[in-house]
Design a protein around this motif. Structure first.
Motif, PDB file in Angstrom:
ATOM      1  N   TYR A  51       0.800  -1.218   0.000  1.00 31.07           N
ATOM      2  CA  TYR A  51       0.000   0.000   0.000  1.00 31.07           C
ATOM      3  C   TYR A  51       0.834   1.270   0.000  1.00 31.07           C
ATOM      4  CZ  TYR A  51      -4.345  -2.569   0.580  1.00 31.07           C
ATOM      5  OH  TYR A  51      -5.428  -3.396   0.373  1.00 31.07           O
ATOM      6  N   ASN A  52       2.096   1.212   0.394  1.00 34.08           N
ATOM      7  CA  ASN A  52       2.909   2.421   0.319  1.00 34.08           C
ATOM      8  C   ASN A  52       3.807   2.433  -0.913  1.00 34.08           C
ATOM      9  OD1 ASN A  52       4.580   0.383   1.323  1.00 34.08           O
ATOM     10  ND2 ASN A  52       5.804   1.784   2.575  1.00 34.08           N
ATOM     11  N   PHE A 108      -5.958  11.371   6.580  1.00 39.35           N
ATOM     12  CA  PHE A 108      -5.617  10.083   5.989  1.00 39.35           C
ATOM     13  C   PHE A 108      -4.698  10.267   4.797  1.00 39.35           C
ATOM     14  CE2 PHE A 108      -6.607   6.490   3.081  1.00 39.35           C
ATOM     15  CZ  PHE A 108      -6.117   5.461   3.871  1.00 39.35           C
ATOM     16  N   TYR A 111      -1.311  10.855   6.070  1.00 41.69           N
ATOM     17  CA  TYR A 111      -0.732   9.607   6.577  1.00 41.69           C
ATOM     18  C   TYR A 111      -0.236   8.742   5.424  1.00 41.69           C
ATOM     19  CZ  TYR A 111      -0.490   4.782   8.007  1.00 41.69           C
ATOM     20  OH  TYR A 111      -0.059   3.501   8.178  1.00 41.69           O
ATOM     21  N   VAL A 112      -1.058   8.580   4.389  1.00 38.82           N
ATOM     22  CA  VAL A 112      -0.668   7.755   3.247  1.00 38.82           C
ATOM     23  C   VAL A 112       0.607   8.295   2.610  1.00 38.82           C
ATOM     24  CG1 VAL A 112      -1.330   7.035   0.915  1.00 38.82           C
ATOM     25  CG2 VAL A 112      -2.989   6.914   2.788  1.00 38.82           C
ATOM     26  N   THR A 115       3.606   7.258   4.636  1.00 37.54           N
ATOM     27  CA  THR A 115       4.003   5.846   4.567  1.00 37.54           C
ATOM     28  C   THR A 115       4.973   5.570   3.425  1.00 37.54           C
ATOM     29  OG1 THR A 115       2.145   5.172   3.123  1.00 37.54           O
ATOM     30  CG2 THR A 115       1.798   5.098   5.523  1.00 37.54           C
ATOM     31  N   HIS A 172      -5.558   1.299   6.664  1.00 34.11           N
ATOM     32  CA  HIS A 172      -5.281   1.595   5.252  1.00 34.11           C
ATOM     33  C   HIS A 172      -5.943   0.550   4.347  1.00 34.11           C
ATOM     34  CE1 HIS A 172      -1.910   3.316   2.459  1.00 34.11           C
ATOM     35  NE2 HIS A 172      -3.050   3.188   1.811  1.00 34.11           N
ATOM     36  N   GLU A 176      -9.278   1.069   1.772  1.00 37.02           N
ATOM     37  CA  GLU A 176      -9.206   0.738   0.351  1.00 37.02           C
ATOM     38  C   GLU A 176     -10.262  -0.292  -0.032  1.00 37.02           C
ATOM     39  OE1 GLU A 176      -7.265   2.021  -1.948  1.00 37.02           O
ATOM     40  OE2 GLU A 176      -5.836   3.201  -0.756  1.00 37.02           O
ATOM     41  N   SER A 197      -2.110  -7.640   2.737  1.00 37.66           N
ATOM     42  CA  SER A 197      -2.026  -6.199   3.014  1.00 37.66           C
ATOM     43  C   SER A 197      -0.656  -5.891   3.603  1.00 37.66           C
ATOM     44  CB  SER A 197      -3.127  -5.780   3.986  1.00 37.66           C
ATOM     45  OG  SER A 197      -4.401  -6.105   3.478  1.00 37.66           O
ATOM     46  N   TYR A 199       3.173  -3.264   3.796  1.00 38.35           N
ATOM     47  CA  TYR A 199       3.996  -2.071   3.601  1.00 38.35           C
ATOM     48  C   TYR A 199       5.421  -2.519   3.316  1.00 38.35           C
ATOM     49  CZ  TYR A 199       0.630   1.339   5.585  1.00 38.35           C
ATOM     50  OH  TYR A 199      -0.447   2.155   5.833  1.00 38.35           O
TER      51      TYR A 199
END
Length: 373
Positions: A51-52, A108, A111-112, A115, A172, A176, A197, A199
């Motif tokens: 996700y990052n 949010f 934050y994203v 990351t 996160h 999504e 899920s 990172y």
């Protein structure tokens, strides 16, 4: 990952079906393409969603310039934790998590964005004594002094970081999935959520399962049948990331279900006290544990959260130093461990129960999504 075991035949069929029916019909090919994959169930593995990194395979992070690595890492570390704290303060209530409001918020998005820096963190280095100063006592602006050690070089700091990151990664992923109307509804949905899920953290692609079972449980197998070790024994991931298992983490990690422990922030400088408080709070609420010293025909009746069943040996080993092979062999050790976190009346009941036989049952686990709206 916290899943109630089901009949092995049904799970085997589901696992094989998952391999054949993975969207895109290229699941087997992906095994040979070197894509990061997570074990969903048995033979069923699926591509990790980073996700990052917007779903792309994560490259190794660029090496920082000499003298800059610790300072840059400190800024990323503290900046991310502050954004996680802000998300929790705004969108987490006793009723659950406002995933819809979170998705639409600037907090949010900030934050994203933060990351994306996780891939450049320095997570290497041997663990140091808890007394080793890693962070300034209370950061003012995010400008801590450079430190020769990795920012995650103490067990406590590493636990705080990865507990908070686990809970935020869950946020996160749920945001999504809910946006695509794909909130987990079935056993396989849950298993895949935790296995995929991910990172990129310091060049390691870590799923929710990897963080829980590989990092925070000292590289132990998860609760699902046929689970493998998250990290290969002796691998760089195990040597670099894993910390000794602390059973209290089971009352700090929130897996997005209503029966999961509540979300809270774990400060690096007070993580031990925070974990004690989280554990005590969990067992003081309905669904934690109930002990009736005369509640069974041949001894005491105990009813508890299924977390004590799924991860029984984490508590047994912490209490006695040795795992057990059969659940009934570990009941007394588990209750003795839990008793340390009960109020005086409940602890007294647990003590009385430990003098005789134990008849143990478990509360149903509510897997519905912990959304507040």
């Amino acid at each position: 990952m916290r899943i109630t075991p089901r009949p092995r035949t049904a799970l085997a069929v589901a696992a094989l079906a998952g391999i054949v029916a993975t969207p895109g019909s290229d699941a087997l090919l992906d095994i040979f393409r070197g894509k990061p994959r997570g074990q969903v169930l048995g033979l069923y593995w699926a591509n990790k969603v980073i996700y990052n990194k917007e779903g792309a395979a994560a490259p190794a992070p660029a090496a920082p310039a000499a003298g800059e690595d610790s300072e840059a890492c400190s800024v990323v570390f503290l900046g991310l934790l502050e954004k996680i704290r802000a998300l929790q303060a705004e969108f987490v209530t006793p009723e659950g998590v406002d995933y819809t409001g979170m998705a639409e918020s600037g907090l949010f998005k900030d934050y994203v964005s933060e990351t994306a820096k996780l891939g450049t963190m320095d997570v290497a280095g041997e663990l140091q004594d808890e007394g080793t100063p890693i962070l300034p006592p209370k950061p003012q602006p995010l400008t801590p002094e450079p430190n020769e050690l990795s920012i995650l070089a103490t067990i406590g700091t590493r636990k705080a970081f990865f507990i908070n990151v686990y809970n935020a990664l869950l946020f996160h992923a749920m945001v999504e999935r809910i946006a695509r109307d794909e909130a987990p509804k079935t056993l396989m949905d849950r298993l895949k959520l935790y296995a995929t899920s991910s990172y990129d953290i310091g060049g390691f692609v870590l799923s929710l399962n990897d963080i829980e079972n590989g990092v925070l449980r000292g590289n132990r197998k998860g609760a699902a049948p046929w689970a493998k070790l998250p990290f290969k024994a002796g691998s760089p991931a195990e040597q670099t990331l894993s910390v000794p298992c602390d059973p209290r983490i089971h009352f700090a990690l929130n897996c997005g279900a209503k029966s999961c422990p509540p979300v809270r922030f774990y400060a690096p400088e007070t993580v031990d006290e925070d974990l004690d408080d989280a554990t005590k709070t969990f067992f003081s609420k309905p669904g934690g544990i109930s002990v009736d010293p005369s509640g069974a025909e041949e001894g005491a009746g105990v009813t508890s959260t299924k977390l004590l069943e799924w991860y029984q040996n984490d508590f047994v080993v912490e209490q006695t130093g040795e795992p057990v092979e059969k659940p009934e062999q570990g009941h007394a050790a588990v209750l003795a461990w839990v008793a340390k976190f009960l109020d005086s009346d409940a602890a007294e009941q647990a003590g009385a129960a430990l003098e005789g036989k134990l008849a143990w049952d478990y509360y149903d686990y509510d897997w519905s999504v912990n959304a507040s709206s």
